[in-house]
Design a protein around this motif. Structure first.
Motif: not given
Lengths: 456, 500
Positions: B145-146, B470-476, B487-490
């Motif tokens: 998460i950014p 909340d999680l979706l908003s972190r990735y826009d 899987t690149d986000l993991l």
């Protein structure tokens, strides 16, 4: 008449008080209202016999951790805590959970069945980092599930000729070696137990006899056992060919244990007792592969000795060590000619099929025999201070507990085989394709994923 | 003409649903000695609300332990223990707390789930209770998460999942990427079933009867009730198939793959037996496998049979996770399944041999990416809905399953935990669950009522949905389906970097 193999298990209550996993304590502010007595469905809380106005001490052994009494106590007088003695049980491969499981299996002789999902670690060292396969239904071909009672757990301990030779008139020319056809792929080995009283040995021997499996023991113990187990189930361990003199004629198999010159002993035994099955006990360590290949020429059975945690001399777990040994026999083209028995580290039912998948034909039960009768597998074992006082175990008790554990383990093996759709345990040997190894699964599934960088 | 479900989003109201009987365990215990003079100083000091002095009461209320932050509070000027004029207060770690939970479901996770079921408020994404302590799988997979982000107020996002991607059949859609797993009448109480069904209705999703018959009490919620056909065919009737929007074939269950189902005799009460058309107080086994299905062709006949009984029903095929799980998934697709449901080894159960739970078939984490990739390469990924279950415990587990390649998940245990399950694991025999959730004992079931239960489950999913947003908003991102296969986000914490 056809007789189906059956192990007769019957409840054998423990001689000692098993260590409870949870402790329930009642504080002084209890008002003896009896709500816990009404709420508990396991009978942990009862009033005192001599004075029913007062609640008796909770019986922690019966507590199943549902927290209902704690939650509903109007005085908050009850606490439920994890027993530190439970956490101290066992060592190495013997986790507290495994010790407790073997105790339960040895008491009831049944497969442990519980509600709710898995609650342990995701994986772990050795066998904990592998899963056995199952056979789903929607496959074009499969070998079908069989009723549990039709799954064979038989293994044959012997030397197999690589091929058969026939004479001109079709008569068999090959001399067939004698073999021990065992109904279960595990044998009892008491030779490495730290201390075993004559009564314990008697109990284990009787159990092996009733299970119709082999009983491996130092030849010096022969005299004391003659009444307890048929000669055909005995496997005395000898160091020299002279010791063969005390081995009765009905004995089908012997094992040789010595670092050097075992091959000469084997040849002498072969010439003196042509029909006997010869096993050789091999310690792992430097040169194990060469010794293994040499043994495959001289002996009928190779007994690999791992340590009590199931590790070889380099500290590798059986999961990896056995696969390598199996593979080197396969490469040499002799795997089907010899039988490989693995000893050490068998501490749970799943270890038996997993050992077989990794290449063993059969395994030995060693420390599990002790745990079965109440041993806590303490790290610093001192027999005279044993909290379960195992050395006073009567032989009937030892026999019953051992048979119960073996029945529970065999039944669980049937579950594993049934799930795989495998009808015979012999077909499982070396079948690494019917298992999932953690490193393979992680390579297959998590390939290319960002990993290892703690900063993310 | 196909009926098409209206695109709608029903977000049910959360409500405060406390549970007195779940307040027994906390991290800390605050003791108030008898020397307390009820002066009320602690109540005025504690900002967390542990102490409360009600106007007009002679004595102060007992401490609300759940809110206490523990002895580390000593560094604060308002620390009650230090300020108490009579020295009556003390704070200690609870001895009950370590007895709760296990490696998969830690005590923290159980308490956090109770908290969410009580309040409906999401926990933060970095809360330790989002992951368990089992040291593998989901517990070693983390979202990258950014840093520094937080969810903007009124962030718009969708969490809906289309359950039917084929050309035939109704386009059923669920508003949250979760539906309820099969728990039979017999394994759980009727109240539990109805509570789950009510919550499913409120959330526009489904729950499942399991294999134990279709109690009439579920009829008011029939548009949200999946019915299961398993090998024992317990309680399977033409009318139960005809009223269900989705039919689930249970080929295997993750916790006991290849072993069939068990209902031990003690839980087979006369009512249960009647529903299952069986003899009371006998152990009921659903044998493995379907003895009429030995090939994909047989399997297709099986699905066609249901289609002819109820042409409008979606077909879900529930299988476990063997070595060749991807072949199983493809076979199910070609046999006509709308939903391929993979049930991993660490999933829940009412009764299963302990050896099977750990050892037979893999955990779900390995199966999802394998199947997702295989279906993609076969070119059929967009025609099938891939549902995962088995050991999915938290909102972040759900999101991780989706990032690994699933479309949605099935939840069982977490719903029961919301109802007060402590995972003691005694649901299999005797009178069943002593806490009245997974039992049919006529006395024990009355510890819970359906209204309370359904609100708790509604709250749990409200909280989870908040976490997904909340999680979706972190990735826009604005749709949970954007996360699928990412899987690149993991980050996999498995020690070394794993490469093909």
């Amino acid at each position: 008449m056809y007789e189906r193999y059956h192990i007769h298990a019957a409840t054998v209550t423990p001689r000692y008080t098993p260590v409870p996993k949870f402790l329930i304590a009642r504080a002084d502010n209890c008002i003896n209202c009896g709500k816990c007595e009404r709420n508990c469905v396991y009978g942990v809380h009862e009033r005192r016999d001599d004075d029913p106005r007062i609640m008796a001490d909770p019986i922690s052994q019966q507590c199943k951790n549902c927290f209902r009494c704690v939650a509903e106590c109007p005085q908050r007088a009850l606490t439920l805590s994890l027993n530190q003695d439970y956490l101290a049980l066992g060592n190495g491969v013997w986790t507290p959970q495994r010790v407790l499981t073997v105790w339960n299996e040895s008491e009831m002789g049944k497969i442990p069945v519980l509600g709710a999902g898995y609650r342990g670690m995701f994986s772990g060292p050795g066998y904990d980092a592998m899963w056995t396969d199952m056979s789903e239904i929607v496959r074009p071909t499969r070998d079908g599930i069989h009723g549990r009672e039709h799954i064979s757990t038989n293994v044959v301990i012997c030397r197999n000729p690589p091929y058969l030779q026939f004479g001109p008139r079709g008569e068999l020319l090959t001399t067939m070696a004698s073999c021990a056809d065992l109904p279960v792929p595990f044998v009892l080995d008491v030779s490495r137990l730290k201390e075993a009283t004559p009564a314990m040995l008697k109990g284990y021997a009787q159990a092996a006899g009733e299970l119709n499996t082999l009983f491996i023991f130092p030849v010096q113990g022969m005299a004391g056992l003659s009444q307890d187990i048929p000669e055909s189930n005995m496997v005395p361990i000898i160091m020299t060919a002279q010791e063969l003199a005390s081995v009765p004629a009905g004995v089908r198999m012997i094992e040789i244990e010595r670092d050097e010159g075992w091959d000469e002993v084997a040849r002498t035994v072969r010439s003196q007792r042509p029909g006997i099955i010869i096993g050789v006990r091999l310690q792992t360590g430097p040169g194990i592969e060469e010794r293994l290949l040499q043994a495959s020429k001289e002996a009928d059975v190779i007994h690999i000795l791992l340590d009590q945690n199931g590790r070889d001399a380099e500290g590798r777990y059986a999961r990896d060590a056995m696969r390598d040994l199996h593979r080197s026999l396969v490469k040499a083209g002799v795997r089907d000619e010899v039988t490989m028995i693995m000893g050490g580290g068998i501490a749970a039912a799943e270890h038996i099929p997993k050992s077989i998948i990794c290449g063993a034909d059969a395994v030995t039960l060693e420390e599990a025999l002790m745990v079965s009768i109440g041993c806590r597998a303490c790290k610093d074992c001192r027999m005279e201070e044993c909290p379960a006082n195992v050395k006073d175990s009567p032989s009937d008790y030892v026999k019953g507990r051992t048979i119960n554990m073996c029945n529970a383990w065999r039944d669980q093996m049937l579950e594993v085989l049934g799930a795989m759709g495998i009808k015979e345990v012999r077909r499982l040997r070396g079948e690494v394709g019917r298992a999932i190894f953690q490193e393979d699964a992680e390579r297959d599934s998590f390939a290319g994923m960002f990993g290892g960088d703690a900063s993310g | 003409m196909m009926p098409v479900a209206e695109p709608h989003l029903c977000v049910p109201e959360t409500s405060w649903v406390p549970a007195e009987r779940l307040k027994f365990v906390n991290r800390f215990v605050v003791d108030r000695a008898e020397t307390c003079i009820s002066c009320g100083l602690c109540a005025s000091l504690c900002p967390y609300g542990v102490h409360k002095r009600v106007e007009g009461h002679a004595t102060i209320l007992p401490p609300y332990d759940q809110r206490c932050i523990g002895p580390s509070c000593a560094s604060n000027s308002f620390y009650c223990v230090k300020n108490c004029p009579t020295g009556s207060l003390s704070v200690r770690a609870s001895e009950t707390f370590p007895a709760l939970g296990d490696f998969r479901w830690t005590a923290d996770m159980v308490l956090a789930t109770w908290q969410m079921a009580e309040t409906g408020k999401p926990m933060s994404l970095d809360h330790p209770a989002n992951v368990g302590a089992c040291g593998g799988g989901f517990d070693q997979l983390h979202f990258r998460i950014p840093k520094g982000g937080s969810m903007p107020k009124d962030y718009q996002f969708s969490t809906s999942v289309l359950l039917n991607r084929r050309k035939n059949g109704p386009k059923l859609k669920i508003d949250i990427p979760v539906y309820g797993g099969g728990m039979s009448y017999g394994s759980v109480s009727l109240f539990t079933m109805v509570a789950r069904a009510k919550a499913a209705q409120a959330w526009g999703t489904f729950t499942c009867t399991g294999e134990g018959g279709y109690p009439v009490e579920l009829l008011p919620y029939k548009d949200h009730v999946i019915t299961q056909i398993a090998t024992g065919l317990f309680g399977v009737k033409e009318e139960t198939i005809q009223r269900a929007p989705i039919i689930e074939f249970k080929y295997a269950q993750g916790a006991k793959p290849g072993l069939g189902g068990h209902l031990l005799w003690e839980k087979n009460t006369p009512l249960v037996a009647k529903m299952r058309e069986a003899v009371p107080h006998t152990s009921l086994f659903s044998p493995f496998p379907f003895h009429s299905v030995y090939s994909v062709e047989d399997h297709k006949k099986h699905l066609d049979w249901i289609s002819s009984v109820n042409p409008q029903a979606l077909l879900s095929v529930k299988v476990s996770t063997p070595n060749d799980v991807e072949m199983v998934a493809v076979g199910s697709y070609y046999a006509g399944a709308h939903i391929v449901h993979l049930d991993g080894g660490y999933g829940g159960t009412g009764a299963a041999p302990e050896i099977a739970k750990k050892n037979i078939a893999t955990p779900i984490e390995y199966a999802i990416p394998k199947v997702h990739r295989f279906l993609t390469n076969e070119g059929i990924r967009e025609e099938v809905t891939l549902i995962a279950s088995g050991g999915i415990r938290t909102a972040l587990d759900v999101a991780k399953a989706i990032a690994l390649g699933a479309d949605g998940v099935v939840i069982g245990t977490a719903e029961l935990v919301a109802l007060g399950c402590v995972r003691c694991g005694n649901c299999e025999s005797g009178r069943g669950c002593p806490r009245g959730i997974a039992t049919t004992d006529p006395e024990l079931i009355h510890q819970m009522d359906t209204e309370w239960g359904s609100k708790r489950i509604i709250n749990l999913y409200s909280a989870w949905r908040g976490q997904w947003g909340d999680l979706l908003s972190r990735y826009d991102m604005h749709d949970l389906s954007e996360l699928r296969g990412r899987t690149d986000l993991l980050r996999f914490e498995g020690g070394k970097e794993v490469r093909a």
